[in-house]
Design a protein around this motif. Sequence first.
Motif, PDB file in Angstrom:
ATOM      1  N   UNK A  69      39.203  28.955  22.587  1.00  0.00           N
ATOM      2  CA  UNK A  69      38.909  30.522  22.004  1.00  0.00           C
ATOM      3  C   UNK A  69      38.926  30.000  20.599  1.00  0.00           C
ATOM      4  N   UNK A  70      37.673  30.906  19.823  1.00  0.00           N
ATOM      5  CA  UNK A  70      37.564  30.795  18.226  1.00  0.00           C
ATOM      6  C   UNK A  70      38.040  32.248  17.795  1.00  0.00           C
ATOM      7  N   UNK A  71      38.651  32.382  16.854  1.00  0.00           N
ATOM      8  CA  UNK A  71      39.094  33.393  16.254  1.00  0.00           C
ATOM      9  C   UNK A  71      38.731  33.491  14.877  1.00  0.00           C
ATOM     10  N   UNK A  72      37.890  34.593  14.374  1.00  0.00           N
ATOM     11  CA  UNK A  72      37.460  34.954  13.028  1.00  0.00           C
ATOM     12  C   UNK A  72      38.378  35.855  12.492  1.00  0.00           C
ATOM     13  N   UNK A  73      39.234  34.934  11.519  1.00  0.00           N
ATOM     14  CA  UNK A  73      40.326  35.623  10.840  1.00  0.00           C
ATOM     15  C   UNK A  73      39.771  36.713   9.877  1.00  0.00           C
ATOM     16  N   UNK A  74      38.553  36.737   9.324  1.00  0.00           N
ATOM     17  CA  UNK A  74      37.971  37.764   8.243  1.00  0.00           C
ATOM     18  C   UNK A  74      37.829  38.985   9.220  1.00  0.00           C
ATOM     19  N   UNK A  75      37.000  38.984  10.291  1.00  0.00           N
ATOM     20  CA  UNK A  75      36.694  40.084  10.982  1.00  0.00           C
ATOM     21  C   UNK A  75      37.427  40.291  12.302  1.00  0.00           C
TER      22      UNK A  75
END
Length: 142
Positions: free
Chosen positions: A89-95
């Motif tokens: 999983x890749x989680x985008x902390x900004x959006x």
Amino acid sequence: MAVKRKRIKLGDVYAIPLPDGQFAFGRRFKDAGIAIYHHRGKSMEDLPSGENYQFFVGVYDDVLKSGQWPVVDHRHFTHEEEAWPPPKCIMDNLNGECSIYYKGEIRASTQTECEGLEIAAVWDVEHIVDRIMGDDKWQKTL
């Protein structure tokens, strides 16, 4: 004495010295992946008897080439599909958006699809050893 750098081969099993004097073992997968076995050995010769993994992570090539973790076995993959690590999983902390990384490709996903998946990252020696030893300080960086 300098350690001779090694060529990385899929299926190689590395002995990972642990601070408690035991050894963990990791098997090389495609896409810079390594599977860490549940088994702990009292020596480098005390190899895992089966393919029972604790977790999969990405690992820097220089870790495996350095000789710090010696190759102690080679376990051939029966078919190419078996050599791929599971999706991450890749989680985008900004959006807050999530994606799934698998076989070198990224696709959009939902948070539900990412639940239970390893976070995509490439790890260095000390972080892998910390995780094997049960130290969760690696989670604080995610």
